[in-house]
Design a protein around this motif. Structure first.
Motif, PDB file in Angstrom:
ATOM      1  N   ALA A  66      37.885  52.512  39.605  1.00  0.00           N
ATOM      2  CA  ALA A  66      37.621  52.587  38.166  1.00  0.00           C
ATOM      3  C   ALA A  66      38.325  53.804  37.560  1.00  0.00           C
ATOM      4  CB  ALA A  66      36.118  52.679  37.928  1.00  0.00           C
ATOM      5  N   PRO A  67      38.660  53.725  36.271  1.00  0.00           N
ATOM      6  CA  PRO A  67      39.353  54.838  35.615  1.00  0.00           C
ATOM      7  C   PRO A  67      38.591  56.155  35.747  1.00  0.00           C
ATOM      8  CG  PRO A  67      39.256  52.936  34.151  1.00  0.00           C
ATOM      9  CD  PRO A  67      38.407  52.616  35.342  1.00  0.00           C
ATOM     10  N   THR A  68      39.330  57.219  36.042  1.00  0.00           N
ATOM     11  CA  THR A  68      38.737  58.547  36.213  1.00  0.00           C
ATOM     12  C   THR A  68      39.238  59.545  35.178  1.00  0.00           C
ATOM     13  OG1 THR A  68      40.502  59.261  37.691  1.00  0.00           O
ATOM     14  CG2 THR A  68      38.577  58.217  38.717  1.00  0.00           C
ATOM     15  N   GLY A  69      40.331  59.212  34.479  1.00  0.00           N
ATOM     16  CA  GLY A  69      40.933  60.152  33.544  1.00  0.00           C
ATOM     17  C   GLY A  69      41.785  61.208  34.230  1.00  0.00           C
ATOM     18  N   ARG A  70      41.882  61.157  35.561  1.00  0.00           N
ATOM     19  CA  ARG A  70      42.682  62.133  36.296  1.00  0.00           C
ATOM     20  C   ARG A  70      44.175  61.840  36.159  1.00  0.00           C
ATOM     21  NH1 ARG A  70      38.724  60.958  40.394  1.00  0.00           N
ATOM     22  NH2 ARG A  70      37.381  62.763  40.704  1.00  0.00           N
TER      23      ARG A  70
END
Length: 162
Positions: free
Chosen positions: A122-126
């Motif tokens: 899932a998206p982490t923004g990293r």
């Protein structure tokens, strides 16, 4: 005796033809210039997210050996449209390049922000960097074949924050 002289002359002519520079082909410097220019155009197209430029650098019958996407120019355009959708800020960089004969080899990095599901994570923004080694074969001034090695494990570790 004449047969031996004829054979010797034929052998000498054959060797001369084999080692003589080809007037119809490219000199080594020309091959390197063409390969380097193609790689630069590829990176510019990727960084601009402009698949309309792919026809200038990719052969219509492009062969993709990775198994992750089908062969052909149209398939490569669709593949990169998907990449741009999953990684809207992706930027490519050539870390190293080696050009020899009809081959272009590049150690590449693709940097982006993890904003969409990627490899089941899932998206982490990293921010992450995907590293690859790519080999293209050039034919008629375009990339005709492609092989690559992708550091998928390194990508997964970055996405998981390991």
């Amino acid at each position: 005796m004449a047969d031996r002289r004829d054979m010797l002359a034929l052998g000498i002519l054959g060797a001369a033809a084999l080692f003589a520079p080809s007037s119809g082909g490219f000199a080594a410097e020309d091959c390197e210039a063409v390969g380097s220019a193609l790689l630069d155009k590829y990176v510019a197209a990727v960084n601009a997210h402009d698949t309309s430029r792919f026809g200038e650098i990719t052969a219509e019958n492009y062969i993709q050996h990775s198994g992750r996407s089908p062969n052909g120019l149209a398939a490569q355009i669709e593949n990169f449209r998907g990449i741009f959708g999953r990684m809207p800020d992706v930027q490519a960089k050539v870390e190293d390049r080696i050009i020899a004969g009809d081959k272009v080899v590049a150690r590449m990095s693709f940097t982006a922000t993890h904003t969409q599901p990627l490899q089941g994570i899932a998206p982490t923004g990293r921010r992450f960097t995907l590293r690859t080694i790519d080999i293209w074969r050039v034919e008629n001034g375009k990339f005709a074949e492609h092989w690559d090695v992708v550091d998928a494990l390194g990508l997964q570790k970055q996405l998981r924050g390991e």
